[in-house]
Design an enzyme around this catalytic site. Structure first.
Site, mmCIF file in Angstrom:
data_model
loop_
_atom_site.group_PDB
_atom_site.id
_atom_site.type_symbol
_atom_site.label_atom_id
_atom_site.label_comp_id
_atom_site.label_asym_id
_atom_site.label_seq_id
_atom_site.Cartn_x
_atom_site.Cartn_y
_atom_site.Cartn_z
ATOM 1 N N SER A 70 0.859 -1.182 0.000
ATOM 2 C CA SER A 70 0.000 0.000 0.000
ATOM 3 C C SER A 70 0.890 1.225 0.000
ATOM 4 C CB SER A 70 -0.850 -0.004 1.278
ATOM 5 O OG SER A 70 -1.443 1.259 1.500
ATOM 6 N N TYR B 151 -1.934 -0.976 10.344
ATOM 7 C CA TYR B 151 -2.035 -1.171 8.874
ATOM 8 C C TYR B 151 -0.687 -0.888 8.219
ATOM 9 C CZ TYR B 151 -3.965 -0.976 4.135
ATOM 10 O OH TYR B 151 -4.217 -1.206 2.799
HETATM 11 P P1 NAD Z 1 -11.860 -5.267 -0.249
HETATM 12 O O1 NAD Z 1 -12.204 -5.153 1.182
HETATM 13 O O2 NAD Z 1 -12.917 -5.002 -1.247
HETATM 14 O O3 NAD Z 1 -11.231 -6.691 -0.593
HETATM 15 C C1 NAD Z 1 -10.417 -7.402 0.299
HETATM 16 C C2 NAD Z 1 -10.911 -8.847 0.310
HETATM 17 O O4 NAD Z 1 -10.045 -9.623 1.140
HETATM 18 C C3 NAD Z 1 -12.328 -8.979 0.875
HETATM 19 O O5 NAD Z 1 -13.102 -9.741 -0.024
HETATM 20 C C4 NAD Z 1 -12.110 -9.677 2.204
HETATM 21 O O6 NAD Z 1 -13.215 -10.491 2.581
HETATM 22 C C5 NAD Z 1 -10.860 -10.477 1.950
HETATM 23 N N1 NAD Z 1 -10.091 -10.824 3.146
HETATM 24 C C6 NAD Z 1 -9.724 -10.027 4.173
HETATM 25 N N2 NAD Z 1 -8.995 -10.695 5.075
HETATM 26 C C7 NAD Z 1 -8.893 -11.960 4.600
HETATM 27 C C8 NAD Z 1 -8.248 -13.132 5.078
HETATM 28 N N3 NAD Z 1 -7.558 -13.122 6.229
HETATM 29 N N4 NAD Z 1 -8.339 -14.265 4.343
HETATM 30 C C9 NAD Z 1 -9.021 -14.283 3.164
HETATM 31 N N5 NAD Z 1 -9.657 -13.206 2.671
HETATM 32 C C10 NAD Z 1 -9.579 -12.055 3.382
HETATM 33 O O7 NAD Z 1 -10.626 -4.259 -0.464
HETATM 34 P P2 NAD Z 1 -9.573 -4.112 -1.674
HETATM 35 O O8 NAD Z 1 -9.338 -2.670 -1.867
HETATM 36 O O9 NAD Z 1 -9.974 -4.933 -2.839
HETATM 37 O O10 NAD Z 1 -8.251 -4.731 -0.987
HETATM 38 C C11 NAD Z 1 -7.372 -5.606 -1.657
HETATM 39 C C12 NAD Z 1 -5.960 -5.396 -1.131
HETATM 40 O O11 NAD Z 1 -5.507 -4.094 -1.507
HETATM 41 C C13 NAD Z 1 -5.820 -5.462 0.388
HETATM 42 O O12 NAD Z 1 -4.626 -6.129 0.732
HETATM 43 C C14 NAD Z 1 -5.716 -4.001 0.787
HETATM 44 O O13 NAD Z 1 -5.049 -3.819 2.018
HETATM 45 C C15 NAD Z 1 -4.948 -3.452 -0.375
HETATM 46 N N6 NAD Z 1 -5.048 -2.010 -0.553
HETATM 47 C C16 NAD Z 1 -6.265 -1.424 -0.702
HETATM 48 C C17 NAD Z 1 -6.341 -0.043 -0.876
HETATM 49 C C18 NAD Z 1 -7.650 0.674 -1.072
HETATM 50 O O14 NAD Z 1 -7.658 1.913 -1.031
HETATM 51 N N7 NAD Z 1 -8.750 0.006 -1.326
HETATM 52 C C19 NAD Z 1 -5.165 0.708 -0.881
HETATM 53 C C20 NAD Z 1 -3.941 0.077 -0.733
HETATM 54 C C21 NAD Z 1 -3.896 -1.297 -0.566
#
Ligand code: NAD
Length: 278
Positions: free
Chosen positions: A154, A167
């Site tokens: 991230s 985080y």
């Molecule tokens: P999201 O919440 O839509 O998707 C994350 C998915 O991971 C969800 O479906 C959730 O149920 C699943 N999940 C969470 N913990 C889990 C576990 N322990 N085992 C299995 N599944 C699990 O959010 P997203 O934005 O699609 O996030 C995807 C990745 O991107 C994450 O690692 C997040 O930290 C990272 N990220 C997101 C952002 C943002 O702004 N959305 C920014 C930087 C990084």
């Protein structure tokens, strides 16, 4: 032939959001798909996580492209469950060529009041879950002499912000894990790289908890109310990016031709990377 025809791609946290976008693009480009998601909420996470219906919808969308899709409800913090899924996928599809360690949660609280379970959840899902995924696929990839592993960090893995101790620590950890694993696997034909997204338009950022954190002055903040706050986290004047922008980079790093890029971190963060070193 499409770029990934004959390949098998494993994506964690793929019931929705970025993981679904990655799974769909690999499918459109011909790969057979293995996906998992925990499909359950966490007491330490203040917004709803994905459901089994979400996971089923990803399967439906992937299969509609004509490729095979193996899915399972798996918490990536559970090493035995991740190993079992990788074993099952290897049995059914022959191997895993590409792994995207995408599953993760967002938590936020000032360090003075951060509950222990919030720290534990961030480390378990965002760091141990990535380790478990990489460790489960690495032996088979190394043995076969081919693999592309992409981890998800991230912009908070390269800089700090208020309320981000857990985080941010988990996402900085992903970068150290990624670089070390890249060196461990450097002689095996397996690459390991990270993406570092900015604000991505998924349920992780569009939820009541985060909206209220960003606009504590409002009773019912809307996306229009929080957009300027999200924009301030980027350098380019855009509040959030679509998951497909991250997918483009994931697919690039997963390509056969990216054989000699390993141990790098690619920001997709509307220019915020210009503010940090490295
Ligand atoms: P999201 O919440 O839509 O998707 C994350 C998915 O991971 C969800 O479906 C959730 O149920 C699943 N999940 C969470 N913990 C889990 C576990 N322990 N085992 C299995 N599944 C699990 O959010 P997203 O934005 O699609 O996030 C995807 C990745 O991107 C994450 O690692 C997040 O930290 C990272 N990220 C997101 C952002 C943002 O702004 N959305 C920014 C930087 C990084």
């Amino acid at each position: 032939m499409a770029e990934f025809t004959g390949r098998v791609a494993f994506i964690t946290g793929a019931a929705r959001g970025q993981g679904r976008s990655h799974a769909l693009e690999f499918a459109r480009q011909g790969a057979d798909i293995v996906i998992c998601d925990r499909c359950a909420d966490s007491p330490a996470v203040a917004y709803p996580l994905a459901t089994e219906a979400d996971l089923a919808e990803t399967v439906r969308l992937v299969e509609a492209t004509g490729v095979r899709c193996l899915s399972a409800v798996v918490d990536t913090a559970d090493r035995a469950a991740v190993d079992a899924l990788v074993d099952r996928a290897t049995g059914e599809f022959g191997r895993i060529d590409i792994a995207v360690a995408n599953a993760g949660v967002s938590v936020a609280a000032p360090i003075q009041v951060m509950p222990q379970n919030m720290w534990d959840e961030a480390i378990a899902s965002n760091l141990t879950g990535v380790f478990n995924t990489v460790a489960a696929v690495a032996p088979g990839m190394a043995e076969r002499g081919y693999g592309r592993i992409i981890t998800v960090s991230s912009m908070m893995g390269r800089a700090a912000n208020t309320s981000m101790a857990a985080y941010s620590a988990s996402k900085w950890g992903v970068i150290g894990l990624t670089k070390s694993a890249a060196l461990d696997l450097a002689k095996t034909g397996v690459t390991v790289n990270a993406v570092a997204p900015g604000n991505i338009s998924t349920p992780m950022i569009h939820n009541d908890f985060l909206y209220h954190l960003m606009r504590p002055d409002l009773d019912q903040p809307t996306s229009a109310d929080v957009a300027p706050v999200f924009t301030s986290l980027h350098a380019q004047p855009v509040p959030w990016l679509e998951p497909e922008e991250v997918t483009r980079v994931v697919v690039f790093l997963a390509a056969e031709g990216s054989a000699h890029m390993s141990g790098i971190v690619v920001p997709i963060d509307a220019g915020n990377a210009a503010r940090v070193t490295g």
